[in-house]
Motif scaffolding. Structure first.
Motif, PDB file in Angstrom:
ATOM      1  N   GLU A   1     -23.239  17.911  -9.765  1.00 36.85           N
ATOM      2  CA  GLU A   1     -22.240  16.600  -9.719  1.00 36.85           C
ATOM      3  C   GLU A   1     -22.235  15.716 -10.804  1.00 36.85           C
ATOM      4  O   GLU A   1     -21.416  14.945 -11.246  1.00 36.85           O
ATOM      5  CB  GLU A   1     -22.224  16.014  -8.526  1.00 36.85           C
ATOM      6  CG  GLU A   1     -21.801  16.807  -7.258  1.00 36.85           C
ATOM      7  CD  GLU A   1     -20.124  17.240  -7.214  1.00 36.85           C
ATOM      8  OE1 GLU A   1     -19.314  16.160  -7.664  1.00 36.85           O
ATOM      9  OE2 GLU A   1     -19.468  18.154  -7.039  1.00 36.85           O
ATOM     10  N   THR A   2     -23.665  15.676 -11.368  1.00 38.35           N
ATOM     11  CA  THR A   2     -24.097  14.592 -11.987  1.00 38.35           C
ATOM     12  C   THR A   2     -24.618  14.990 -13.406  1.00 38.35           C
ATOM     13  O   THR A   2     -24.246  14.103 -14.599  1.00 38.35           O
ATOM     14  CB  THR A   2     -25.157  13.626 -11.828  1.00 38.35           C
ATOM     15  OG1 THR A   2     -26.184  14.552 -11.544  1.00 38.35           O
ATOM     16  CG2 THR A   2     -24.899  13.031 -10.273  1.00 38.35           C
TER      17      THR A   2
ATOM     18  N   GLN B   1     -18.903  17.216  -0.376  1.00 38.91           N
ATOM     19  CA  GLN B   1     -18.106  16.127  -0.240  1.00 38.91           C
ATOM     20  C   GLN B   1     -18.989  14.845   0.081  1.00 38.91           C
ATOM     21  O   GLN B   1     -18.814  13.838  -0.600  1.00 38.91           O
ATOM     22  CB  GLN B   1     -17.104  16.235   0.723  1.00 38.91           C
ATOM     23  CG  GLN B   1     -16.117  15.114   0.810  1.00 38.91           C
ATOM     24  CD  GLN B   1     -15.514  15.088  -0.369  1.00 38.91           C
ATOM     25  OE1 GLN B   1     -14.835  15.851  -1.127  1.00 38.91           O
ATOM     26  NE2 GLN B   1     -15.422  13.898  -1.271  1.00 38.91           N
TER      27      GLN B   1
ATOM     28  N   ALA C   1     -20.675  13.984  -3.238  1.00 36.39           N
ATOM     29  CA  ALA C   1     -19.557  13.389  -3.869  1.00 36.39           C
ATOM     30  C   ALA C   1     -19.289  11.975  -3.437  1.00 36.39           C
ATOM     31  O   ALA C   1     -19.170  10.631  -4.364  1.00 36.39           O
ATOM     32  CB  ALA C   1     -18.344  14.112  -3.864  1.00 36.39           C
ATOM     33  N   ASP C   2     -19.132  11.640  -2.330  1.00 35.78           N
ATOM     34  CA  ASP C   2     -19.026  10.190  -1.869  1.00 35.78           C
ATOM     35  C   ASP C   2     -20.195   9.188  -1.991  1.00 35.78           C
ATOM     36  O   ASP C   2     -20.028   8.309  -2.352  1.00 35.78           O
ATOM     37  CB  ASP C   2     -18.642  10.254  -0.085  1.00 35.78           C
ATOM     38  CG  ASP C   2     -17.204  10.882   0.359  1.00 35.78           C
ATOM     39  OD1 ASP C   2     -16.546  11.112  -0.739  1.00 35.78           O
ATOM     40  OD2 ASP C   2     -17.163  11.542   1.250  1.00 35.78           O
ATOM     41  N   TRP C   3     -21.225  10.024  -1.961  1.00 33.27           N
ATOM     42  CA  TRP C   3     -22.597   9.143  -2.075  1.00 33.27           C
ATOM     43  C   TRP C   3     -22.468   8.642  -3.418  1.00 33.27           C
ATOM     44  O   TRP C   3     -22.657   7.485  -3.810  1.00 33.27           O
ATOM     45  CB  TRP C   3     -23.824   9.596  -1.629  1.00 33.27           C
ATOM     46  CG  TRP C   3     -25.044   9.155  -1.747  1.00 33.27           C
ATOM     47  CD1 TRP C   3     -25.496   8.011  -1.398  1.00 33.27           C
ATOM     48  CD2 TRP C   3     -26.200   9.766  -2.543  1.00 33.27           C
ATOM     49  NE1 TRP C   3     -26.828   7.679  -1.612  1.00 33.27           N
ATOM     50  CE2 TRP C   3     -27.286   8.833  -2.538  1.00 33.27           C
ATOM     51  CE3 TRP C   3     -26.247  10.969  -3.354  1.00 33.27           C
ATOM     52  CZ2 TRP C   3     -28.514   8.921  -3.366  1.00 33.27           C
ATOM     53  CZ3 TRP C   3     -27.394  10.938  -3.931  1.00 33.27           C
ATOM     54  CH2 TRP C   3     -28.703  10.119  -3.982  1.00 33.27           C
TER      55      TRP C   3
ATOM     56  N   GLN D   1     -20.359   8.553  -5.659  1.00 34.35           N
ATOM     57  CA  GLN D   1     -19.032   7.531  -5.944  1.00 34.35           C
ATOM     58  C   GLN D   1     -19.698   6.102  -5.390  1.00 34.35           C
ATOM     59  O   GLN D   1     -19.384   4.817  -6.135  1.00 34.35           O
ATOM     60  CB  GLN D   1     -17.900   7.916  -5.168  1.00 34.35           C
ATOM     61  CG  GLN D   1     -16.831   6.908  -5.614  1.00 34.35           C
ATOM     62  CD  GLN D   1     -16.289   7.243  -6.676  1.00 34.35           C
ATOM     63  OE1 GLN D   1     -16.390   8.347  -7.413  1.00 34.35           O
ATOM     64  NE2 GLN D   1     -15.837   6.269  -7.637  1.00 34.35           N
ATOM     65  N   LYS D   2     -20.374   5.923  -4.448  1.00 35.22           N
ATOM     66  CA  LYS D   2     -20.744   4.688  -4.090  1.00 35.22           C
ATOM     67  C   LYS D   2     -21.916   3.981  -4.814  1.00 35.22           C
ATOM     68  O   LYS D   2     -22.046   2.935  -5.353  1.00 35.22           O
ATOM     69  CB  LYS D   2     -21.328   4.734  -2.492  1.00 35.22           C
ATOM     70  CG  LYS D   2     -20.350   4.971  -1.481  1.00 35.22           C
ATOM     71  CD  LYS D   2     -20.873   4.994  -0.094  1.00 35.22           C
ATOM     72  CE  LYS D   2     -19.898   5.564   1.031  1.00 35.22           C
ATOM     73  NZ  LYS D   2     -20.503   5.757   2.134  1.00 35.22           N
TER      74      LYS D   2
ATOM     75  N   THR E   1     -21.605   4.620  -8.080  1.00 29.53           N
ATOM     76  CA  THR E   1     -20.990   4.772  -9.396  1.00 29.53           C
ATOM     77  C   THR E   1     -21.736   5.669 -10.382  1.00 29.53           C
ATOM     78  O   THR E   1     -22.079   5.259 -11.614  1.00 29.53           O
ATOM     79  CB  THR E   1     -21.101   3.268  -9.766  1.00 29.53           C
ATOM     80  OG1 THR E   1     -22.327   2.611 -10.071  1.00 29.53           O
ATOM     81  CG2 THR E   1     -20.239   2.220  -8.831  1.00 29.53           C
TER      82      THR E   1
ATOM     83  N   LYS F   1     -20.834   9.174 -10.698  1.00 23.61           N
ATOM     84  CA  LYS F   1     -19.415   9.933 -10.910  1.00 23.61           C
ATOM     85  C   LYS F   1     -18.714   9.104 -12.043  1.00 23.61           C
ATOM     86  O   LYS F   1     -18.329   7.995 -11.989  1.00 23.61           O
ATOM     87  CB  LYS F   1     -18.801  10.462  -9.984  1.00 23.61           C
ATOM     88  CG  LYS F   1     -19.714  11.562  -9.228  1.00 23.61           C
ATOM     89  CD  LYS F   1     -18.721  12.268  -8.603  1.00 23.61           C
ATOM     90  CE  LYS F   1     -17.939  13.283  -9.134  1.00 23.61           C
ATOM     91  NZ  LYS F   1     -17.477  14.126  -8.419  1.00 23.61           N
TER      92      LYS F   1
END
Length: 160
Positions: free
Chosen positions: A26-27, A148, A151-153, A155-156, A158, A160
């Motif tokens: 993801e990163t 997911q 991805a949510d974590w 996003q929190k 910042t 992604k």
């Protein structure tokens, strides 16, 4: 963006490594596998728990065989490990002891067999002078559908 993010993880059973791989996908961040000398822990989880409890009782944490990373350019350090008896695994504790002087933010991620215990509280107590972000805990049974959650974590955080 990923030049300033590092993933450092220790995995005893492979579950934390799976989660770290998802985070890395993801990163695209660099990743450091935290390792200890062969034979430090048994393949049996009960014997490993006994060794870890002895390490905690004596304060003799395992020595890491992985290289200490350069952290001067790292703004976000994602530190992963398994939950052992509701606490941070001893190899991760060894790594956290090496973070004196680190100026960025640390965010824990961890895997458990269904009982995370006080992992995040324990983690924060181990690095009281650092900025610690909210962590991500995933039960081993949830690993296959954790994309997911990751991805949510992120996003929190910042990332992604």
């Amino acid at each position: 963006m990923t030049n300033n993010v590092l993933i450092a993880d220790y995995s005893w059973s492979g579950n934390t490594a799976k989660l770290a791989t998802i985070i890395q996908q993801e990163t695209s961040a660099d990743r450091l596998d935290l390792t200890v000398a062969a034979g430090t822990f048994s393949d049996d989880m009960y014997a490993t728990a006994d060794v870890a409890n002895q390490q905690l009782a004596t304060g003799q944490l395992p020595m890491l065989t992985s290289e200490q990373p350069r952290l001067d350019q790292v703004q976000l350090l994602l530190v992963g490990g398994p939950v052992w008896s509701g606490k941070v695994a001893t190899p991760v504790r060894s790594f956290l002891q090496q973070l004196q002087g680190y100026q960025g933010t640390v965010a824990p991620f961890y895997t458990d067999a269904g009982t995370p215990g006080d992992y995040e509280t324990d983690f924060a107590k181990l690095v009281p002078s650092l900025s610690v972000a909210t962590g991500l805990g995933v039960a081993a049974s949830e690993l296959t559908q954790s994309n997911q959650l990751v991805a949510d974590w992120l996003q929190k955080l910042t990332v992604k």
